[in-house]
Write a protein that holds these residues in place. Structure first.
Motif, PDB file in Angstrom:
ATOM      1  N   TYR A   1       2.311   6.676  -4.873  1.00 45.80           N
ATOM      2  CA  TYR A   1       3.457   6.988  -4.020  1.00 45.80           C
ATOM      3  C   TYR A   1       3.826   8.451  -4.209  1.00 45.80           C
ATOM      4  CZ  TYR A   1       8.021   6.777  -1.832  1.00 45.80           C
ATOM      5  OH  TYR A   1       9.096   7.009  -1.011  1.00 45.80           O
ATOM      6  N   HIS A   2       3.940   9.177  -3.097  1.00 48.22           N
ATOM      7  CA  HIS A   2       4.333  10.588  -3.126  1.00 48.22           C
ATOM      8  C   HIS A   2       5.816  10.662  -2.774  1.00 48.22           C
ATOM      9  CE1 HIS A   2       0.352  12.544  -3.506  1.00 48.22           C
ATOM     10  NE2 HIS A   2      -0.032  11.347  -3.107  1.00 48.22           N
TER      11      HIS A   2
ATOM     12  N   TYR B   1       5.479   8.835   1.140  1.00 49.99           N
ATOM     13  CA  TYR B   1       4.354   8.101   1.705  1.00 49.99           C
ATOM     14  C   TYR B   1       3.477   7.591   0.567  1.00 49.99           C
ATOM     15  CZ  TYR B   1       1.324  12.148   0.853  1.00 49.99           C
ATOM     16  OH  TYR B   1       0.622  13.168   0.266  1.00 49.99           O
TER      17      TYR B   1
ATOM     18  N   ARG C   1      -0.355   7.005  -0.746  1.00 47.95           N
ATOM     19  CA  ARG C   1      -1.754   7.431  -0.563  1.00 47.95           C
ATOM     20  C   ARG C   1      -2.632   6.389  -1.234  1.00 47.95           C
ATOM     21  NH1 ARG C   1      -3.861  12.771  -0.199  1.00 47.95           N
ATOM     22  NH2 ARG C   1      -6.127  12.639  -0.241  1.00 47.95           N
TER      23      ARG C   1
ATOM     24  N   THR D   1      -6.552   5.894  -2.027  1.00 46.88           N
ATOM     25  CA  THR D   1      -7.849   6.555  -2.043  1.00 46.88           C
ATOM     26  C   THR D   1      -8.904   5.514  -2.398  1.00 46.88           C
ATOM     27  OG1 THR D   1      -6.815   8.610  -2.772  1.00 46.88           O
ATOM     28  CG2 THR D   1      -9.199   8.432  -3.042  1.00 46.88           C
TER      29      THR D   1
ATOM     30  N   LEU E   1      -1.361   6.984   3.896  1.00 47.32           N
ATOM     31  CA  LEU E   1      -2.525   7.847   4.076  1.00 47.32           C
ATOM     32  C   LEU E   1      -3.690   7.142   3.400  1.00 47.32           C
ATOM     33  CD1 LEU E   1      -3.828  10.530   4.951  1.00 47.32           C
ATOM     34  CD2 LEU E   1      -3.227  11.423   2.696  1.00 47.32           C
TER      35      LEU E   1
ATOM     36  N   ASP F   1      -7.296   7.385   2.431  1.00 46.76           N
ATOM     37  CA  ASP F   1      -8.356   8.384   2.248  1.00 46.76           C
ATOM     38  C   ASP F   1      -9.681   7.668   2.029  1.00 46.76           C
ATOM     39  OD1 ASP F   1      -9.997  10.493   1.605  1.00 46.76           O
ATOM     40  OD2 ASP F   1      -8.579  11.414   0.208  1.00 46.76           O
TER      41      ASP F   1
ATOM     42  N   GLU G   1      -7.116  16.750   6.177  1.00 45.61           N
ATOM     43  CA  GLU G   1      -5.970  16.158   5.486  1.00 45.61           C
ATOM     44  C   GLU G   1      -4.641  16.746   5.948  1.00 45.61           C
ATOM     45  OE1 GLU G   1      -4.394  15.180   0.974  1.00 45.61           O
ATOM     46  OE2 GLU G   1      -6.459  15.822   1.291  1.00 45.61           O
TER      47      GLU G   1
ATOM     48  N   LEU H   1      -1.503  14.519   7.337  1.00 47.46           N
ATOM     49  CA  LEU H   1      -0.168  14.535   6.747  1.00 47.46           C
ATOM     50  C   LEU H   1       0.884  14.999   7.746  1.00 47.46           C
ATOM     51  CD1 LEU H   1      -0.946  15.828   3.156  1.00 47.46           C
ATOM     52  CD2 LEU H   1      -0.067  13.561   3.804  1.00 47.46           C
TER      53      LEU H   1
END
Length: 122
Positions: free
Chosen positions: A9-10, A15, A17, A19, A49, A51, A113, A117
């Motif tokens: 979590y950012h 958001y 992410r 990966t 997001l 990835d 990216e 974003l």
């Protein structure tokens, strides 16, 4: 079971992410989505997001449909805004994002990216 994904979590962008790396099949994607809902399902409109640049897909078109159906059936994922970040070339991840978008889901795929974003956080 060995997970081929990492969730983070950012806080600044608010958001999540996810990966993916290595071989990723149906069970790996569903496991990631279940964990996402378990940990971040409280978010009203989750921004994700995904990835996929480091992943090698091990999924058939039928399995991609199962992932799309899973997302569309879950009320928390159905509200989500999903940016799929992928490598160049033919991509099953892009086909999955396009399939979701065609069914009215707020998702898109990107090669860059910063563009992903910008769209995700807009």
């Amino acid at each position: 079971m060995n997970s081929n994904f990492k969730l983070r979590y950012h806080v600044n962008g608010r958001y999540v992410r996810i990966t993916f790396f290595g071989l990723v099949g149906l069970e790996g994607r569903l496991q990631a989505l279940r964990q996402l809902v378990s940990r971040f399902g409280h978010l009203h409109t989750p921004r994700l997001l995904a990835d996929m640049r480091y992943a090698r897909n091990r999924m058939s078109p039928a399995e991609l449909r199962q992932v799309a159906e899973f997302i569309l059936r879950d009320p928390r994922l159905r509200r989500a805004r999903i940016a799929v970040l992928r490598a160049r070339g033919l991509s099953l991840s892009a086909m999955s994002a396009e399939r979701l978008a065609a069914r009215g889901h707020n998702s898109r795929h990107f090669l860059v990216e910063s563009q992903a974003l910008a769209w995700l956080l807009d």
